[in-house]
Scaffold this active site. Sequence first.
Site, PDB file in Angstrom:
ATOM      1  N   ASP A  62     -30.997 -13.779  23.493  1.00 26.24           N
ATOM      2  CA  ASP A  62     -32.247 -13.808  24.244  1.00 26.24           C
ATOM      3  C   ASP A  62     -31.915 -13.827  25.732  1.00 26.24           C
ATOM      4  OD1 ASP A  62     -33.335 -14.008  21.751  1.00 26.24           O
ATOM      5  OD2 ASP A  62     -34.172 -16.016  22.023  1.00 26.24           O
ATOM      6  N   ASP A  90     -44.532 -13.097  14.479  1.00 33.24           N
ATOM      7  CA  ASP A  90     -44.165 -14.440  14.911  1.00 33.24           C
ATOM      8  C   ASP A  90     -45.346 -15.349  14.621  1.00 33.24           C
ATOM      9  OD1 ASP A  90     -41.875 -13.233  15.928  1.00 33.24           O
ATOM     10  OD2 ASP A  90     -42.775 -12.947  17.897  1.00 33.24           O
TER      11      ASP A  90
END
Length: 235
Positions: free
Chosen positions: A8, A129
Amino acid sequence: MKVIPAVDIQGGKAVRLVEGDPARETVYFEDPVGAALYWEEQGASLLHVVDLDAALGRGDNRAQIRRIAAALAMGFEVGGGVRNLREAEAILALGAERVVIGTVLVKDPDEAARMLETLGPERVVPSLDGRGLEAAVAGWQEGQAGDVLELARTADAMGFRTLIYTDVRRDGTLEGLDLEVVARVREAWPHELIAGGGVATDADLEGLERLGVEGAIVGKALYEGAVDGRRWWRG
């Protein structure tokens, strides 16, 4: 089962967030290329890259993604802020193997369908998500975006063939997976499923295997040595 390391990127660095909160970051590599090369050297065959700044609408890290592409031999996928065909094509042009989409599937399904038709199911992958089964979008900043199971069925009907599910409640926490929730997603999605959000130990990965989940995206547990990816990458 595929264990896919997560890189990330926020502010040009390889970080992990807790529950998707950009203010609760741990920097693991000052240079995300170093993180990518480390996982390749350890034996990973696919990398999951997320541009957190793009997901949150505050710039992007495309220069870093281009450098990752130049450095790696293995394939990698990129998600974060990919909300139309033009952006998807730009990410692929940087060298990504496939793009990961989320918000566009919920907010503009016609555009998601256009991306699928143009790029094909091998190059564009939906990611759902959720806080449990409640979908979250826009870098997880917007909740109540729909039901994960219904969205999974919609993605199936559209023609997507790989799905990523991430439990926002547990991502970056090392609390372990909520396997009951993953099991329900597994029932709703008949194709390749990749799960993430809270993997803490090998037991979580073994639990996914028992559910017939084909892959897992793992971040903090790999970075902190709670999971030894080499066990899985060596088969």
